[in-house]
Design a protein around this motif. Structure first.
Motif, mmCIF file in Angstrom:
data_model
loop_
_atom_site.group_PDB
_atom_site.id
_atom_site.type_symbol
_atom_site.label_atom_id
_atom_site.label_comp_id
_atom_site.label_asym_id
_atom_site.label_seq_id
_atom_site.Cartn_x
_atom_site.Cartn_y
_atom_site.Cartn_z
ATOM 1 N N SER A 190 -3.275 -0.145 11.596
ATOM 2 C CA SER A 190 -2.626 1.046 11.261
ATOM 3 C C SER A 190 -1.214 0.851 12.145
ATOM 4 O O SER A 190 -0.060 0.551 11.968
ATOM 5 N N GLN A 205 0.771 -1.292 -0.229
ATOM 6 C CA GLN A 205 -0.099 0.028 0.439
ATOM 7 C C GLN A 205 0.653 1.659 -0.081
ATOM 8 O O GLN A 205 1.018 2.077 0.189
ATOM 9 N N GLN A 260 -5.940 11.843 2.969
ATOM 10 C CA GLN A 260 -4.784 10.494 3.096
ATOM 11 C C GLN A 260 -3.201 10.534 2.463
ATOM 12 O O GLN A 260 -2.211 10.302 2.239
ATOM 13 N N ASP A 267 -0.208 10.626 4.226
ATOM 14 C CA ASP A 267 1.171 10.175 3.631
ATOM 15 C C ASP A 267 2.231 11.068 2.503
ATOM 16 O O ASP A 267 3.519 9.285 2.845
ATOM 17 N N PHE A 300 -7.209 3.506 5.451
ATOM 18 C CA PHE A 300 -6.696 2.080 4.754
ATOM 19 C C PHE A 300 -7.150 0.658 5.916
ATOM 20 O O PHE A 300 -7.077 -0.085 5.441
ATOM 21 N N GLY A 326 -3.396 5.096 8.370
ATOM 22 C CA GLY A 326 -4.116 3.922 7.749
ATOM 23 C C GLY A 326 -5.393 3.465 8.518
ATOM 24 O O GLY A 326 -6.521 3.252 8.257
ATOM 25 N N LEU A 350 -5.074 6.893 -1.507
ATOM 26 C CA LEU A 350 -6.899 7.066 -1.897
ATOM 27 C C LEU A 350 -8.163 7.997 -1.980
ATOM 28 O O LEU A 350 -9.455 7.778 -2.253
ATOM 29 N N TYR A 401 0.392 6.693 -4.293
ATOM 30 C CA TYR A 401 -0.776 5.312 -3.853
ATOM 31 C C TYR A 401 -2.228 6.325 -2.931
ATOM 32 O O TYR A 401 -1.873 6.800 -1.639
ATOM 33 N N PHE A 433 -8.600 -2.445 4.872
ATOM 34 C CA PHE A 433 -7.310 -3.494 4.350
ATOM 35 C C PHE A 433 -6.868 -4.783 5.235
ATOM 36 O O PHE A 433 -5.892 -5.482 5.494
#
Length: 212
Positions: free
Chosen positions: A172, A66, A113, A117, A158, A154, A109, A107, A161
Motif C-alpha cells: 500500500s 484498483q 474502504q 477512498d 487491498f 490499501g 470492496l 471501486y 493484491f
C-alpha cells in the motif's frame, strides 16, 4: 458482554477501529460545516470548483487498476477553495467532490474502504485552508492527508493484491505513495504557479459588495 470485552473485541478487529475513526472524522467535519455561513457567491464558487475538478478528473492521464487516477490537477480547484475560504468550506467542498468521484469512478470492496477512498481523502484537502499564506506547504499537508487515507485503505483492504512475499503495508505504501507522488506533484506544481493571494483578494473584494 461487558465493556471490557467489547473493547477487546474492537481491538482485535482493525476494520472496526478504522471504521470508528473514519466515522468520527466525518461527524467532526459535519459539525464544523454546520457553522458555515454560505452566501450565493460562495455556493456558486464551490459549484464551479466542483465542476472544474470533475472535468479534470474525467480527462485523466492514467487510470489505476484498483481505482484512482492521475489527472491534470483535479485537486487544484478544491485546494483553491480551501485557501480562499478556510478549512471548513474546504472540507465541505472536498466531501462533495468525494461523492462525485465515487459516482464517476467507483471501486468498492467494503463500506469502510469506500469511506477511506472517497469522502475522507478529499475532505483532507481542506487542510490546506489552515495555511492561507503558504500555498505550497498547505498543498503538501493536504495531499499528504489524502495519501494517509488511501494508504490505510490499501493496507487493510487491498492486501490480497500484493505480490507474493510483499506485506500489505509495503504494498500500500508503494502503490499509493507513487500514485500520490505523481498526482500530488502535478497539483503542487500548478499551485506554485497560481497567484493565490491575488485571486483571494479579488474574491474577498467581491464578497464585501455582495448581498448575503
Amino acid at each position: 458482554m461487558s465493556l471490557k470485552e467489547n473493547i477487546l473485541t474492537l481491538i482485535k478487529n482493525p476494520t472496526s477501529i478504522i471504521a470508528l475513526i473514519g466515522l468520527l472524522i466525518i461527524i467532526g467535519v459535519l459539525i464544523k460545516t454546520r457553522k458555515i455561513k454560505l452566501n450565493s457567491r460562495i455556493i456558486a464558487i464551490i459549484g464551479v470548483s466542483l465542476g472544474l475538478a470533475t472535468v479534470l478528473k474525467v480527462f485523466r492521464i492514467y487510470h489505476l487498476p484498483q481505482g484512482g487516477s492521475i489527472t491534470a490537477g483535479s485537486m487544484v480547484p478544491i485546494l483553491l477553495v480551501a485557501f480562499f475560504y478556510g478549512p471548513e468550506i474546504g472540507f465541505l467542498t472536498g466531501f462533495l467532490y468525494g461523492l462525485i468521484t465515487l459516482s464517476l469512478d467507483p471501486y468498492i470492496l467494503h463500506p469502510v474502504q469506500v469511506l477511506f477512498d472517497y469522502p475522507l481523502p478529499f475532505i483532507a484537502l481542506g487542510l490546506a485552508g489552515y495555511f492561507p499564506e503558504r500555498k505550497v506547504l498547505g498543498s503538501v499537508v493536504a495531499i499528504f492527508g489524502r495519501f494517509l487515507c488511501h494508504f490505510i485503505s490499501g493496507w487493510v483492504f487491498f492486501g490480497s493484491f500484493a505480490p507474493k512475499g510483499m506485506s500489505p503495508f509495503i504494498y500500500s505504501f508503494t502503490v499509493n505513495g507513487l500514485f500520490i507522488l505523481v498526482e500530488g506533484g502535478v497539483a503542487i506544481a500548478i499551485m506554485s504557479l497560481l497567484p493565490v493571494k491575488n485571486l483571494r483578494a479579488i474574491l474577498n473584494r467581491g464578497n464585501k459588495n455582495f448581498a448575503h
